[in-house]
Design an enzyme around this catalytic site. Structure first.
Site, PDB file in Angstrom:
ATOM      1  N   GLU A   1       0.829  -1.205   0.000  1.00 42.09           N
ATOM      2  CA  GLU A   1       0.000   0.000   0.000  1.00 42.09           C
ATOM      3  C   GLU A   1       0.865   1.257   0.000  1.00 42.09           C
ATOM      4  O   GLU A   1       0.559   2.235  -0.693  1.00 42.09           O
ATOM      5  CB  GLU A   1      -0.943  -0.036   1.204  1.00 42.09           C
ATOM      6  CG  GLU A   1      -2.011  -1.116   1.058  1.00 42.09           C
ATOM      7  CD  GLU A   1      -2.878  -1.290   2.292  1.00 42.09           C
ATOM      8  OE1 GLU A   1      -4.118  -1.362   2.142  1.00 42.09           O
ATOM      9  OE2 GLU A   1      -2.325  -1.366   3.413  1.00 42.09           O
TER      10      GLU A   1
ATOM     11  N   GLU B   1      -4.328  -9.855   3.425  1.00 43.04           N
ATOM     12  CA  GLU B   1      -5.211  -9.622   4.565  1.00 43.04           C
ATOM     13  C   GLU B   1      -6.375 -10.609   4.671  1.00 43.04           C
ATOM     14  O   GLU B   1      -6.834 -10.911   5.775  1.00 43.04           O
ATOM     15  CB  GLU B   1      -5.749  -8.184   4.514  1.00 43.04           C
ATOM     16  CG  GLU B   1      -4.747  -7.112   4.895  1.00 43.04           C
ATOM     17  CD  GLU B   1      -3.835  -6.692   3.758  1.00 43.04           C
ATOM     18  OE1 GLU B   1      -3.055  -5.737   3.936  1.00 43.04           O
ATOM     19  OE2 GLU B   1      -3.888  -7.333   2.672  1.00 43.04           O
TER      20      GLU B   1
END
Length: 256
Positions: free
Chosen positions: A110, A130
């Site tokens: 990210e 995730e």
């Protein structure tokens, strides 16, 4: 050099390097580090001596991700706003280069997606894992990834929680260049040197227009581009660029 929670900042000439460095934990990014990284980018953005920022990791890895246990110590409201801190490289008006090798997982990817340039070693593995712990990327991963590689490819990466090797990352446009690990530093330095020949004002304005108008309707983007073009028309750097072109010499930009 400035020490923070799991990263350090070093300056050499016009280049500031932020190095994620947590030995034994694959440079995990703690919750406090997210706030500190955001503040660090803001400080470097305001530093007139800094023209470029390089974000990298120590020990052969970028980062394997965040401090997972730390999420349980923060409220749902706090974790719902994590994307703002991770967007710090994008907000910085100066070119930000992500120097990637080894693991680039979770918040690491990210952060990299929020940078302007991504240069990777051929051993790099990128991913947003995730879903494997019952969560989704929450710091801009789903949105930047989908805009960069398309909705279908983003679903394939996010919903499977799979790792993307260097050759696929290059083909998808997740990274701009892949080189052998031994050549990674030279590749980053070469890019910085190339950018150094350009006007700081033009680079900052190009970044701002591209980022701001990327998901806007075409007419909005064209209007913003035109206004930025007109503003740069008034600068010393533009005049210097035109004069240098006419005189067949290298321009000497001052950022004014």
């Amino acid at each position: 050099m400035t020490d923070n929670d799991g990263f350090r900042i070093e300056r050499e000439g016009a280049v500031a390097t932020i190095t994620l460095d947590v030995p034994g934990k694959l440079n995990r990014v703690s919750m406090p580090a997210r706030d500190q990284l955001s503040a660090a980018f803001a400080d470097l953005d305001a530093d007139d001596e800094v023209r470029f920022v390089v974000l990298t990791g120590a020990g052969g890895a970028f980062t394997a991700g965040g401090d997972i246990a730390g999420f349980l110590e923060r409220s749902p409201w706090v974790v719902s706003q994590l994307a703002r801190n991770v967007a710090a490289p994008e907000r910085c008006s100066k070119p930000v280069v992500a120097r990637l090798q080894g693991y680039v997982f979770g918040v690491g990817l990210e952060l990299a997606l929020a940078c302007d340039f991504r240069i990777a070693a051929d051993d790099v593995q990128l991913g947003l894992p995730e879903v494997t712990i019952g969560m989704i990327p929450g710091s801009g991963g789903t949105q930047r990834l989908a805009r960069m590689v398309g909705l279908g490819r983003a679903k394939d990466i996010v919903m499977r929680g799979r790792r993307v090797p260097s050759d696929e990352a290059l083909a998808l446009g997740l990274v701009g260049r892949v080189v052998p690990t031994a050549e990674l530093d030279d590749a980053v330095a070469s890019l910085v040197e190339e950018l150094s020949a350009h006007s700081p004002l033009a680079l900052a304005m190009a970044k701002r227009v591209l980022n701001t108008a990327y998901d806007s309707p075409l007419h909005v983007g064209l209007e913003l581009e035109g206004l930025a073009y007109g503003l740069l028309r008034q600068t010393h750097d533009f005049r210097e660029g035109v004069d240098a072109f006419v005189e067949k010499r290298r321009p000497e930009f001052t950022g004014e």
